[in-house]
Design a protein around this motif. Structure first.
Motif, mmCIF file in Angstrom:
data_model
loop_
_atom_site.group_PDB
_atom_site.id
_atom_site.type_symbol
_atom_site.label_atom_id
_atom_site.label_comp_id
_atom_site.label_asym_id
_atom_site.label_seq_id
_atom_site.Cartn_x
_atom_site.Cartn_y
_atom_site.Cartn_z
ATOM 1 N N SER A 13 -9.091 -0.154 -11.284
ATOM 2 C CA SER A 13 -8.112 0.001 -10.315
ATOM 3 C C SER A 13 -7.023 1.010 -10.606
ATOM 4 O O SER A 13 -6.991 1.964 -9.684
ATOM 5 C CB SER A 13 -7.502 -1.294 -9.856
ATOM 6 N N ALA A 14 -6.379 0.942 -11.801
ATOM 7 C CA ALA A 14 -5.513 2.039 -12.016
ATOM 8 C C ALA A 14 -6.192 3.472 -12.190
ATOM 9 O O ALA A 14 -5.471 4.443 -11.564
ATOM 10 C CB ALA A 14 -4.650 1.507 -13.357
ATOM 11 N N LEU A 65 -11.317 -5.213 -6.711
ATOM 12 C CA LEU A 65 -10.995 -3.896 -6.823
ATOM 13 C C LEU A 65 -10.583 -3.216 -5.544
ATOM 14 O O LEU A 65 -9.281 -2.361 -5.514
ATOM 15 C CB LEU A 65 -11.991 -2.824 -7.814
ATOM 16 N N ALA A 66 -11.246 -3.382 -4.239
ATOM 17 C CA ALA A 66 -10.725 -2.932 -3.137
ATOM 18 C C ALA A 66 -9.262 -3.384 -2.689
ATOM 19 O O ALA A 66 -8.700 -2.529 -2.176
ATOM 20 C CB ALA A 66 -11.851 -3.268 -2.144
ATOM 21 N N GLY A 71 -4.350 -2.591 -1.138
ATOM 22 C CA GLY A 71 -3.196 -3.366 -1.362
ATOM 23 C C GLY A 71 -2.052 -2.254 -1.824
ATOM 24 O O GLY A 71 -1.039 -2.268 -1.284
ATOM 25 N N PHE A 72 -2.410 -1.468 -2.823
ATOM 26 C CA PHE A 72 -1.325 -0.474 -3.341
ATOM 27 C C PHE A 72 -1.099 0.386 -2.295
ATOM 28 O O PHE A 72 -0.073 1.067 -2.028
ATOM 29 C CB PHE A 72 -2.164 0.241 -4.542
ATOM 30 N N SER A 78 0.754 3.031 3.757
ATOM 31 C CA SER A 78 -0.461 3.002 4.669
ATOM 32 C C SER A 78 -0.672 1.780 5.707
ATOM 33 O O SER A 78 -0.030 0.704 5.372
ATOM 34 C CB SER A 78 -1.608 3.080 3.822
ATOM 35 N N PRO A 79 -1.144 2.216 6.760
ATOM 36 C CA PRO A 79 -1.360 1.124 7.849
ATOM 37 C C PRO A 79 -2.086 -0.035 7.285
ATOM 38 O O PRO A 79 -3.264 -0.049 6.572
ATOM 39 C CB PRO A 79 -2.140 1.723 8.923
ATOM 40 N N PRO A 80 -1.598 -1.309 7.672
ATOM 41 C CA PRO A 80 -2.334 -2.554 7.440
ATOM 42 C C PRO A 80 -3.922 -2.666 7.577
ATOM 43 O O PRO A 80 -4.429 -3.265 6.828
ATOM 44 C CB PRO A 80 -1.687 -3.650 8.138
#
Length: 191
Positions: A13-14, A65-66, A71-72, A78-80
């Motif tokens: 993810s990072a 991962l998504a 979430g980040f 960014s929009p929800p």
């Protein structure tokens, strides 16, 4: 999931976020660069994603991962709807990966292409809540000229073309990731 699975998800993810972030830093140059850097990010992020898939052995890992990635993205403005699009795209990618028993190279590339459609969520509000999106805190951080040029550039036709192109760039990124995986990472013992 085992602790090793969770560590793999965190590490990749990072790597995915850093890969996308490095290219998206250039989006502030102009609105056109926003679309260009998104496309380049999708292609470049295919490399860590395909390397991640060498460690995926069961359902749920791609979805987690998504959630972390989108979430980040929510945390940085960014929009929800990005989270919703990301989770749906990841679930479809999971089905493709499961159909290939997590070992099909072709379904892995297709799975990455589908996963990459989460990028469409970044601009989706421009289709149904344009004014709210353009007056959001993230857009307020840009200067008024940038926002006006972005508004002119992102017509519904351009947005739809971008959304469809995320699949194409995802296929390219997945194929590139697979090629580099075979050429470099397997030889180095990383895959």
């Amino acid at each position: 999931m085992s602790p090793k699975d969770l560590i793999d998800i965190g590490v990749f993810s990072a790597l995915y976020i850093v890969t996308v972030g490095v290219f998206n830093l250039l989006e502030f140059i102009s609105p056109v660069m926003t679309l260009v850097t998104s496309a380049v990010s999708i292609v470049a992020a295919g490399v860590p994603f395909m390397l991640f898939l060498t460690r995926v052995r069961h359902a749920g890992m791609v979805t987690v991962l998504a959630v972390i990635v989108t979430g980040f993205m929510l945390l940085i403005g960014s929009p929800p709807v990005t989270l919703l699009v990301g989770v749906v795209a990841a679930l479809v990618a999971e089905v493709l990966l499961w159909a290939g028993r997590y070992r099909s190279r072709y379904l892995a590339v297709l799975g990455y292409a589908v996963f990459s459609t989460w990028f469409a969520g970044l601009f989706l509000p421009m289709l149904y809540a344009r004014e709210d999106f353009l007056s959001s805190p993230y857009m307020e951080a840009m200067d008024a000229d940038y926002v006006a040029r972005l508004d002119d550039l992102l017509s519904p036709a351009v947005l739809i073309a971008f959304d469809v192109s995320t699949l194409v760039f995802g296929l390219i990124g997945g194929a590139l990731g697979l090629r580099l995986l075979d050429k470099h990472f397997r030889r180095a013992g990383l895959a």
